[in-house]
Write an enzyme that holds these catalytic residues in place. Sequence first.
Site, PDB file in Angstrom:
ATOM      1  N   TYR A 160       0.814  -1.229   0.000  1.00  0.00           N
ATOM      2  CA  TYR A 160       0.000   0.000   0.000  1.00  0.00           C
ATOM      3  C   TYR A 160       0.840   1.268   0.000  1.00  0.00           C
ATOM      4  O   TYR A 160       0.301   2.366  -0.028  1.00  0.00           O
ATOM      5  CB  TYR A 160      -0.893   0.032   1.240  1.00  0.00           C
ATOM      6  N   LYS A 227       2.592 -13.927   6.103  1.00  0.00           N
ATOM      7  CA  LYS A 227       2.799 -14.944   5.059  1.00  0.00           C
ATOM      8  C   LYS A 227       4.311 -15.167   4.958  1.00  0.00           C
ATOM      9  O   LYS A 227       4.921 -15.115   3.883  1.00  0.00           O
ATOM     10  CB  LYS A 227       2.183 -14.419   3.756  1.00  0.00           C
ATOM     11  N   ASP A 281      -3.048 -17.627   5.126  1.00  0.00           N
ATOM     12  CA  ASP A 281      -4.104 -18.493   4.584  1.00  0.00           C
ATOM     13  C   ASP A 281      -4.752 -19.317   5.698  1.00  0.00           C
ATOM     14  O   ASP A 281      -5.951 -19.559   5.694  1.00  0.00           O
ATOM     15  CB  ASP A 281      -3.581 -19.400   3.461  1.00  0.00           C
ATOM     16  N   ASP A 305      -6.333  -5.940   5.445  1.00  0.00           N
ATOM     17  CA  ASP A 305      -7.410  -5.431   4.602  1.00  0.00           C
ATOM     18  C   ASP A 305      -8.389  -6.564   4.293  1.00  0.00           C
ATOM     19  O   ASP A 305      -9.596  -6.456   4.511  1.00  0.00           O
ATOM     20  CB  ASP A 305      -6.797  -4.871   3.308  1.00  0.00           C
TER      21      ASP A 305
END
Length: 414
Positions: A160, A227, A281, A305
């Site tokens: 972002y 992640k 995930d 987000d």
Amino acid sequence: MAKYKHIVVPKEGQRITVKNKKLQIPNRPIIPVIEGDGIGRDIMKATRRVVDAAVEKAYKGKKKIAWMDVYAGEKANELYGEWMPQETFDAIKSYYVALKGPLTTPIGGGFRSLNVTLRQVLNLYACVRPVHWFKGVGSPVVHPERLNVIIYRENTEDVYAGIEWKKGSKEGKKVINWLNKSMKTNIRADSGIGIKPISVTGTKRLVRKAIQHAIECKLPSVTLVHKGNIMKFTEGAFRDWGYQVAIKEFRNKIVTEDELWDKYKGKMPKGKILIKDRIADSIFQQVLTRPGEYSVLATPNLNGDYLSDACAAQVGGLGMAPGANIGDYIGLFEATHGTAPKYADKDVINPGSLILSAVMMLEYIKWGKAAQLIQKSLEKTIQKKTVTYDLHRQMKGAKKVGTSEYATQIIKNM
Ligand code: NAP
């Protein structure tokens, strides 16, 4: 006092200040408010009425908010000829706590999202979104009541940060050439490029806030979401730096998941906060299959987000999801949905998201009694099955009311 071009400072109010690293709240704090575009006009009116009524009921005239209109979006464009005037930033910086409706981001012309700009310019590095279910609200899951989390999403970096180059652009080609030649990468020439910076500074201040919140509210755990198995030096580093903050700054208040098994045989010692981490995930599965095991979730920008909206959907949707963007002292409290232009000025939309954001704002300024009154009354109004159209379509036998009538019912039920 600062002189503004269009902002009128209410005479009867006082400025919130900072002393000894703490906000000092007067009895009549001046709170800047950006009404917002589209449905912002409907929901802000309703929200201000509800907040004023709760504050009056809780403090019997001893405390009262002095609202101060400041401008952004379409209204600012009409008044100043620009979408985000400097004096709006100045006012929020100077008054510390503000309430905001949704804003239209003008399409084309190279505009960056006004919301992202506000967060970056004011250095509001934590996006805070609590998600829990209100009894009676329709949900796509069988046990929506089991999810009760608060998401701390890093707000200023990650993909972002806005550092990207278009496929085929001069800059894009230059970056690809440099990477392929100097760094021995193998990037296709027809690629667009985006940069994902994640820093120690950005991570630590965010995780620190999340742990502080868990301590203050006596919550059981903080989960670092990342992640890191794939993106080792950004997302993986977020996890490592997160643990570092926890261990270095909160040693006698926390236990890590490894320690829980190695030292405590899986039995959580009383009064401590569990610090754990989950791969992105996996957390999307976990909030569905084991929602009760999560409390505070600290995440980098992009994961946060996605996760915030997914969690909100689980408890009945965006119309009820509040949010805040918080920096070291400044707090900007805002609805999480957009301007829903098709419903603008129709007095039908659900003001719940903004009302609950105002509840967060009241908690932030430690006016907990007023916050509680609104929270309880909103629950009661939903349980009495008096709701706006969005909840009405998910609830059997409910009575559908407009935005202003819904606010009136919340005030009545206080
Ligand atoms: P949106 O305004 O959030 O609306 C999408 C849909 O979500 C609505 O049609 C409605 O669905 C539902 N919804 C939104 N707010 C609701 C509420 N208060 N109560 C009940 N239902 C609600 O998203 P969008 O149409 O994609 O975006 C419109 C504009 O908003 C864009 O200009 C965008 O840039 C801007 N935006 C601003 C912000 C912000 O200021 N923070 C955030 C997101 C988007 P149903 O029709 O199914 O009832």
